[in-house]
Design a protein around this motif. Structure first.
Motif, short mmCIF file in Angstrom:
data_model
loop_
_atom_site.label_atom_id
_atom_site.label_comp_id
_atom_site.label_asym_id
_atom_site.label_seq_id
_atom_site.Cartn_x
_atom_site.Cartn_y
_atom_site.Cartn_z
N ARG A 38 47.80 39.58 32.00
CA ARG A 38 47.45 38.75 33.17
C ARG A 38 46.07 39.09 33.69
N THR A 39 45.71 40.35 33.64
CA THR A 39 44.41 40.79 34.16
C THR A 39 43.26 40.27 33.31
N VAL A 40 43.43 40.19 32.01
CA VAL A 40 42.32 39.82 31.13
C VAL A 40 42.26 38.34 30.77
N LYS A 41 43.30 37.57 31.08
CA LYS A 41 43.29 36.14 30.75
C LYS A 41 42.23 35.41 31.57
N ALA A 42 41.53 34.50 30.91
CA ALA A 42 40.46 33.75 31.58
C ALA A 42 40.98 32.93 32.76
N ASP A 43 42.17 32.37 32.63
CA ASP A 43 42.72 31.55 33.71
C ASP A 43 43.74 32.33 34.54
N SER A 44 43.49 33.60 34.66
CA SER A 44 44.43 34.51 35.31
C SER A 44 44.61 34.21 36.80
N SER A 45 45.81 34.47 37.26
CA SER A 45 46.07 34.35 38.70
C SER A 45 45.70 35.65 39.43
N VAL A 46 45.35 36.69 38.67
CA VAL A 46 44.94 37.96 39.27
C VAL A 46 43.56 37.75 39.87
N SER A 47 43.45 38.02 41.16
CA SER A 47 42.17 37.81 41.81
C SER A 47 41.51 39.12 42.25
N ASN A 48 42.26 40.22 42.15
CA ASN A 48 41.71 41.48 42.62
C ASN A 48 42.42 42.64 41.93
N THR A 49 41.84 43.13 40.84
CA THR A 49 42.40 44.29 40.16
C THR A 49 42.10 45.52 41.00
N THR A 50 43.12 46.30 41.31
CA THR A 50 42.93 47.45 42.19
C THR A 50 42.24 48.60 41.47
N THR A 51 41.64 49.48 42.25
CA THR A 51 41.01 50.66 41.65
C THR A 51 42.06 51.54 40.99
N GLY A 52 43.28 51.55 41.52
CA GLY A 52 44.36 52.32 40.91
C GLY A 52 44.68 51.81 39.51
N THR A 53 44.68 50.50 39.35
CA THR A 53 44.91 49.91 38.02
C THR A 53 43.76 50.25 37.09
N ILE A 54 42.54 50.17 37.58
CA ILE A 54 41.39 50.50 36.74
C ILE A 54 41.42 51.97 36.35
N LEU A 55 41.84 52.84 37.26
CA LEU A 55 41.97 54.27 36.92
C LEU A 55 42.99 54.47 35.80
N LYS A 56 44.10 53.77 35.87
CA LYS A 56 45.12 53.87 34.81
C LYS A 56 44.58 53.35 33.48
N ILE A 57 43.83 52.27 33.55
CA ILE A 57 43.23 51.71 32.33
C ILE A 57 42.24 52.70 31.74
#
Length: 83
Positions: A38-57
């Motif tokens: 969902r985060t990487v899809k071009a037409d994603s409904s995700v509008s704000n990836t959290t810093t916590g998610t980015i840390l996990k990535i």
């Protein structure tokens, strides 16, 4: 480019650089595969990836948090006022 678009593209870029799949990233980061997708899809409904998610990535990729942001993708981010 909007910030979320740059984040999405950066994740895909790093996954490719590391010779991984999104599913492998999900396993290594402790996130669900659907969450990553969902985060990487071009037409994603995700509008704000959290810093916590980015840390996990970053953890899943085996890179420092700072390295995530070291990309020309973030050079010309469009800033819009939220209402």
């Amino acid at each position: 480019m909007q910030l979320q678009q740059a984040i999405s593209r950066r994740i895909v870029e790093l996954v490719k650089e590391n010779g991984m799949t999104l599913n492998q990233l999900a396993e290594r980061s402790g996130l669900s595969a659907s969450s990553i997708t969902r985060t990487v899809k071009a037409d994603s409904s995700v509008s704000n990836t959290t810093t916590g998610t980015i840390l996990k990535i970053c953890s899943g990729l085996g890179i420092p948090f700072k390295t995530f942001w070291e990309s020309s993708l973030f050079d010309d981010i469009e800033v819009t006022a939220e209402e």
